[in-house]
Scaffold this active site. Structure first.
Site, PDB file in Angstrom:
ATOM      1  N   ASP A 175      51.922  64.642  96.053  1.00 21.90           N
ATOM      2  CA  ASP A 175      52.627  64.888  97.310  1.00 21.90           C
ATOM      3  C   ASP A 175      52.233  63.710  98.186  1.00 21.90           C
ATOM      4  O   ASP A 175      51.113  63.667  98.705  1.00 21.90           O
ATOM      5  CB  ASP A 175      52.177  66.204  97.952  1.00 21.90           C
ATOM      6  CG  ASP A 175      53.004  66.510  99.189  1.00 21.90           C
ATOM      7  OD1 ASP A 175      53.326  65.553  99.925  1.00 21.90           O
ATOM      8  OD2 ASP A 175      53.323  67.679  99.419  1.00 21.90           O
ATOM      9  N   HIS A 176      53.139  62.743  98.310  1.00 22.36           N
ATOM     10  CA  HIS A 176      52.693  61.474  98.897  1.00 22.36           C
ATOM     11  C   HIS A 176      52.270  61.622 100.358  1.00 22.36           C
ATOM     12  O   HIS A 176      51.589  60.753 100.883  1.00 22.36           O
ATOM     13  CB  HIS A 176      53.739  60.375  98.699  1.00 22.36           C
ATOM     14  CG  HIS A 176      54.968  60.529  99.528  1.00 22.36           C
ATOM     15  ND1 HIS A 176      56.025  61.299  99.136  1.00 22.36           N
ATOM     16  CD2 HIS A 176      55.305  60.017 100.725  1.00 22.36           C
ATOM     17  CE1 HIS A 176      56.954  61.255 100.056  1.00 22.36           C
ATOM     18  NE2 HIS A 176      56.550  60.481 101.039  1.00 22.36           N
ATOM     19  N   GLU A 214      64.333  63.325 109.784  1.00 24.67           N
ATOM     20  CA  GLU A 214      64.956  62.126 109.222  1.00 24.67           C
ATOM     21  C   GLU A 214      66.274  61.873 109.937  1.00 24.67           C
ATOM     22  O   GLU A 214      66.974  62.823 110.294  1.00 24.67           O
ATOM     23  CB  GLU A 214      65.257  62.330 107.737  1.00 24.67           C
ATOM     24  CG  GLU A 214      64.037  62.499 106.866  1.00 24.67           C
ATOM     25  CD  GLU A 214      64.443  62.802 105.422  1.00 24.67           C
ATOM     26  OE1 GLU A 214      64.457  61.877 104.611  1.00 24.67           O
ATOM     27  OE2 GLU A 214      64.761  63.968 105.139  1.00 24.67           O
ATOM     28  N   ASP A 233      62.848  71.039  99.187  1.00 27.15           N
ATOM     29  CA  ASP A 233      62.592  69.594  99.125  1.00 27.15           C
ATOM     30  C   ASP A 233      61.435  69.184 100.033  1.00 27.15           C
ATOM     31  O   ASP A 233      60.692  68.263  99.702  1.00 27.15           O
ATOM     32  CB  ASP A 233      63.872  68.842  99.542  1.00 27.15           C
ATOM     33  CG  ASP A 233      63.744  67.338  99.359  1.00 27.15           C
ATOM     34  OD1 ASP A 233      63.276  66.912  98.291  1.00 27.15           O
ATOM     35  OD2 ASP A 233      64.100  66.583 100.288  1.00 27.15           O
ATOM     36  N   HIS A 238      55.601  69.099 101.305  1.00 23.99           N
ATOM     37  CA  HIS A 238      55.033  68.273 102.378  1.00 23.99           C
ATOM     38  C   HIS A 238      54.548  69.102 103.588  1.00 23.99           C
ATOM     39  O   HIS A 238      53.431  68.942 104.049  1.00 23.99           O
ATOM     40  CB  HIS A 238      56.055  67.262 102.900  1.00 23.99           C
ATOM     41  CG  HIS A 238      56.543  66.308 101.875  1.00 23.99           C
ATOM     42  ND1 HIS A 238      55.749  65.798 100.874  1.00 23.99           N
ATOM     43  CD2 HIS A 238      57.749  65.737 101.689  1.00 23.99           C
ATOM     44  CE1 HIS A 238      56.450  64.966 100.133  1.00 23.99           C
ATOM     45  NE2 HIS A 238      57.663  64.914 100.597  1.00 23.99           N
TER      46      HIS A 238
HETATM   47  P1  NAD Z   1      67.018  58.820  90.604  1.00 24.39           P
HETATM   48  O1  NAD Z   1      68.166  59.689  90.207  1.00 24.39           O
HETATM   49  O2  NAD Z   1      67.268  57.667  91.514  1.00 24.39           O
HETATM   50  O3  NAD Z   1      66.349  58.221  89.285  1.00 24.39           O
HETATM   51  C1  NAD Z   1      66.221  58.949  88.108  1.00 24.39           C
HETATM   52  C2  NAD Z   1      65.725  58.047  86.986  1.00 24.39           C
HETATM   53  O4  NAD Z   1      65.636  58.824  85.802  1.00 24.39           O
HETATM   54  C3  NAD Z   1      66.640  56.851  86.658  1.00 24.39           C
HETATM   55  O5  NAD Z   1      65.829  55.748  86.330  1.00 24.39           O
HETATM   56  C4  NAD Z   1      67.355  57.317  85.395  1.00 24.39           C
HETATM   57  O6  NAD Z   1      67.751  56.243  84.539  1.00 24.39           O
HETATM   58  C5  NAD Z   1      66.248  58.120  84.731  1.00 24.39           C
HETATM   59  N1  NAD Z   1      66.780  59.081  83.762  1.00 24.39           N
HETATM   60  C6  NAD Z   1      67.730  60.021  83.960  1.00 24.39           C
HETATM   61  N2  NAD Z   1      67.949  60.701  82.805  1.00 24.39           N
HETATM   62  C7  NAD Z   1      67.103  60.181  81.882  1.00 24.39           C
HETATM   63  C8  NAD Z   1      66.847  60.451  80.508  1.00 24.39           C
HETATM   64  N3  NAD Z   1      67.514  61.408  79.847  1.00 24.39           N
HETATM   65  N4  NAD Z   1      65.899  59.738  79.878  1.00 24.39           N
HETATM   66  C9  NAD Z   1      65.204  58.758  80.537  1.00 24.39           C
HETATM   67  N5  NAD Z   1      65.417  58.451  81.811  1.00 24.39           N
HETATM   68  C10 NAD Z   1      66.351  59.143  82.501  1.00 24.39           C
HETATM   69  O7  NAD Z   1      65.898  59.807  91.164  1.00 24.39           O
HETATM   70  P2  NAD Z   1      64.752  59.480  92.243  1.00 24.39           P
HETATM   71  O8  NAD Z   1      65.312  59.664  93.603  1.00 24.39           O
HETATM   72  O9  NAD Z   1      64.118  58.190  91.892  1.00 24.39           O
HETATM   73  O10 NAD Z   1      63.734  60.703  92.030  1.00 24.39           O
HETATM   74  C11 NAD Z   1      62.881  60.801  90.895  1.00 24.39           C
HETATM   75  C12 NAD Z   1      61.929  61.976  91.085  1.00 24.39           C
HETATM   76  O11 NAD Z   1      61.114  61.738  92.211  1.00 24.39           O
HETATM   77  C13 NAD Z   1      62.620  63.302  91.342  1.00 24.39           C
HETATM   78  O12 NAD Z   1      61.855  64.332  90.758  1.00 24.39           O
HETATM   79  C14 NAD Z   1      62.575  63.435  92.865  1.00 24.39           C
HETATM   80  O13 NAD Z   1      62.584  64.775  93.277  1.00 24.39           O
HETATM   81  C15 NAD Z   1      61.237  62.792  93.154  1.00 24.39           C
HETATM   82  N6  NAD Z   1      61.134  62.226  94.497  1.00 24.39           N
HETATM   83  C16 NAD Z   1      61.972  61.256  94.916  1.00 24.39           C
HETATM   84  C17 NAD Z   1      61.842  60.704  96.167  1.00 24.39           C
HETATM   85  C18 NAD Z   1      62.747  59.604  96.660  1.00 24.39           C
HETATM   86  O14 NAD Z   1      62.539  59.162  97.792  1.00 24.39           O
HETATM   87  N7  NAD Z   1      63.693  59.152  95.890  1.00 24.39           N
HETATM   88  C19 NAD Z   1      60.822  61.172  97.035  1.00 24.39           C
HETATM   89  C20 NAD Z   1      59.948  62.147  96.571  1.00 24.39           C
HETATM   90  C21 NAD Z   1      60.111  62.664  95.299  1.00 24.39           C
END
Ligand code: NAD
Length: 488
Positions: A175-176, A214, A233, A238
Site C-alpha cells: 500500500d504505497h 483527485e 479502490d 489507503h
Molecule cells: P495496466 O492495465 O496499465 O497494466 C496491466 C499490465 O498487465 C500490462 O503490462 C499488460 O500487458 C499486463 N498483462 C495483462 N494481461 C496479461 C497476461 N495475461 N499475461 C501477462 N501480462 C499481462 O494496469 P496498471 O494500472 O498498471 O495496474 C496494475 C496493478 O496495479 C493493478 O492491480 C492495479 O490495481 C494496481 N495499481 C495501479 C495503480 C496505478 O496508478 N496504475 C495504483 C495502485 C495500484
C-alpha cells in the site's frame, strides 16, 4: 544535506505488467532514482514482463522515453537501462516460462522479487507458474498490488492460493501510502516527541478527517475502475491504513509485527457500518460533467461511452473506533475523483478551550489543528490561535506553523515506491499489509457494499470540480463540524 543510503545485495526484480501504467509511471522511475543514487548494485537485473512481444531494445526505448519525459538526466539513463531487460510472457499460457525460469536461475545467489503489477485476477496464475518452475524458493518474494480482491471472499481466495506457494513472510502486500514520508513522519511526530502523545485521545481530540482527493477522472483505467469504485479502490486500503497509523497504540518497537499488530487492533475495533447505518454514515457519489483544472470535462457516464453504471467515484463516511482511546471520536473519511484539488491530508482537530478569557464566546475560538499533508507538497502544519499583532486589544488569530518537508530539508521527497521497493529487496515487511489486516479491512467494508447493493439507490451526482454531493457536507455538518479547507 546528505542521507546515509543503505546498500542492498544484488537482486533480480521482475515486474509482471511491465508495460502497464503503474510500472511505467511509478515503479521503473522509482528504480531509476534509486539507481541514480547508487543504491542498486550493478549485478542486479530489472526485468519487465508482459504479454506484448517486445525486444529488450524496444522496451528500453519505451522506458527511455518515459524517463526523459520525467526529467531524467540522460547521462544516468544508459547505465540504468543496461540493467533492464524484457521478457514477453502470458500469465495464462505455458509458452516461454521454461526459458524465463532458466534465465532467472542464471543468477542463483540473487534475491528474487516478483512484483504483480497486473490485474489481481492474474496473481494466482503467475505465482503458481513461478512455483511450478522452482522460482518460489527461500530468496524469492512476491509483491501483491492493491486492491487484493473485491470483497473478503475473493481476497481470501487470492491469499489462500498465493499462500499455497509463497509463505506469508515471502508475501509483501503493498500500500504505497505507507511509504510516504508524511506517514513515516506521523510515527516520528507521535512517538518521537513528548508533545502530542499525551493529547492523542478522546479527551483532547475532537475528530479526525482523512481526505484523498483527485482532480483526475478515470482516464485510461475505466475498465478496472468501473469494476472497483472508490470504496474498494481507495478506502479499503489507503484510507483505512492512514486511519490505522493515526489511531494505533504505540508499538513496542518498529519491528514489522509490532507495528502490524497495532494496526490490526484498530481495524478490528472499527464500529461496523451495516443495515440502516449505511445510509446514515456513508455517502456515495458519481461525477457529472463540470470543470477540472480550468477545463470542461465530461461526466463519468460519458467517459464510459454512455454505459449506465452505479459505480461510485466519491465516498464520504463517518467511522468510529470502539476502544478506550477513541470512544466517541468520529473519523470522517472522504475520497473522490474530479474534485477541485489534488490533495491528500490527515487533519487532527483538537477540542476547543473550555473557557475564554478574551471576551469572545468559547465556541468562536478556532480549534487547533494538526494537518499532515501527504500530497502534493508533503509537510506538517499546526494551526494555533495567537494574538493578532499590534495595538487594538487582545484579538486572536488562527495561524499555521507550516513546514514543507521539501523546503525545510532542501531535498525533493523520494516517491513512496522508491522506499518500498528496496524494503522488499531487504526483506523488511513493516510497511506492508499482513494478510489479517487485509481481511479485517474487507470485513468492515463488505457490509457497506452490501448495504449499498440492498438500497437499490444510485450514487448521488456531483459536478466535476466540486467537493462531491451535498450529502457529504451534510454528513459532517450534522455533527456541528465542517470539512477542513486548505485556507484554514
Ligand atoms: P495496466 O492495465 O496499465 O497494466 C496491466 C499490465 O498487465 C500490462 O503490462 C499488460 O500487458 C499486463 N498483462 C495483462 N494481461 C496479461 C497476461 N495475461 N499475461 C501477462 N501480462 C499481462 O494496469 P496498471 O494500472 O498498471 O495496474 C496494475 C496493478 O496495479 C493493478 O492491480 C492495479 O490495481 C494496481 N495499481 C495501479 C495503480 C496505478 O496508478 N496504475 C495504483 C495502485 C495500484
Amino acid at each position: 544535506m546528505t542521507a546515509t543510503l543503505y546498500k542492498v545485495e544484488p537482486f533480480d526484480l521482475v515486474i509482471f505488467g511491465g508495460t502497464g501504467d503503474l510500472a511505467l509511471r511509478k515503479l521503473l522511475p522509482a528504480l531509476f532514482h534509486r539507481h541514480a543514487d547508487g543504491q542498486i548494485p550493478a549485478a542486479s537485473r530489472i526485468i519487465g514482463v508482459a504479454r506484448e512481444k517486445l525486444t529488450d531494445d524496444a522496451y528500453r526505448a519505451q522506458l527511455r522515453e518515459v524517463l526523459v519525459r520525467k526529467g531524467a538526466e540522460p547521462a544516468k539513463l544508459d547505465a540504468f537501462l543496461a540493467q533492464v531487460d524484457y521478457r514477453p510472457l502470458d500469465a495464462r499460457k505455458d509458452d516461454g516460462w521454461e526459458a524465463f525460469a532458466a534465465y532467472i536461475k542464471g543468477q542463483p545467489e540473487h534475491v528474487r522479487v516478483f512484483y504483480m503489477s497486473t490485474s489481481p485476477e492474474l496473481y494466482v496464475d503467475i505465482c503458481h507458474r513461478l512455483a511450478g518452475h522452482g522460482l518460489n524458493g527461500e530468496g524469492s518474494r512476491v509483491v501483491l498490488e492493491k486492491p487484493i480482491g473485491r470483497d473478503l471472499a475473493s481476497a481470501n481466495r487470492i491469499n489462500d492460493l498465493v499462500g499455497e506457494v509463497f509463505s506469508e513472510s515471502q508475501t509483501f502486500r503493498i500500500d504505497h501510502y505507507l511509504g510516504k514520508e508524511t506517514v513515516q513522519n506521523l510515527l516520528a511526530l507521535r512517538f518521537g516527541n513528548a508533545l502530542f502523545e499525551p493529547l492523542w485521545n478522546a479527551d483532547h481530540i475532537d475528530h479526525v478527517q482523512i481526505t484523498v482527493a483527485e482532480t483526475l477522472g478515470i482516464g485510461r483505467r475505466a475498465g478496472y475502475y468501473d469494476h472497483a469504485g472508490a470504496l474498494r479502490d481507495m478506502v479499503q486500503n489507503h484510507l483505512l491504513q492512514l486511519l490505522c497509523m493515526v489511531a494505533m497504540e504505540a508499538p513496542a518497537s518498529l519491528a514489522p509485527d509490532a507495528v502490524r499488530d497495532e494496526k490490526l487492533k484498530v481495524l478490528r475495533s472499527l464500529k461496523p457500518i451495516a443495515g440502516s447505518g449505511v445510509s446514515q454514515f456513508t455517502v456515495r457519489g458519481q461525477y457529472r460533467a463540470g470543470v477540472a483544472e480550468g477545463q470542461a470535462v465530461p461526466g463519468y457516464a460519458e467517459e464510459l461511452n454512455g454505459a449506465k453504471s452505479d459505480t461510485e467515484t466519491f465516498v464520504a463516511l463517518r467511522a468510529e473506533i470502539e476502544n478506550w482511546r477513541w470512544a466517541g471520536v468520529p473519523f470522517y473519511l472522504r475520497t473522490g475523483k474530479r474534485l477541485p484539488q489534488h490533495v491528500s491530508e490527515i487533519v487532527v482537530a483538537f477540542k476547543r478551550v473550555p473557557h475564554s478569557i478574551f471576551g469572545t464566546k468559547v465556541g468562536t475560538l478556532a480549534q487547533d489543528k494538526l494537518v499532515l499533508r501527504l500530497q502534493p507538497d508533503e509537510g506538517v502544519k499546526l494551526s494555533v490561535n495567537i494574538k493578532d499583532p499590534g495595538p487594538g486589544g487582545m484579538r486572536l488569530r488562527h495561524v499555521p506553523l507550516d513546514m514543507s518537508f521539501a523546503e525545510a530539508f532542501g531535498v525533493t521527497q523520494p516517491d513512496a515506491y522508491e522506499r518500498l521497493l528496496l524494503d522488499v529487496v531487504r526483506g523488511n515487511p513493516t510497511l506492508f499489509m499482513r494478510r489479517d489486516e487485509v481481511e479485517a479491512a474487507w470485513k468492515w467494508i463488505d457490509p457497506i457494499l452490501a448495504g449499498w447493493a440492498a438500497s437499490g439507490e444510485a450514487p448521488r451526482p456531483y459536478a466535476s470540480g466540486s467537493w462531491g454531493p451535498s450529502a457529504s457536507v451534510a454528513l459532517i455538518e450534522r455533527d456541528g463540524r465542517t470539512w477542513h479547507e486548505d485556507s484554514e
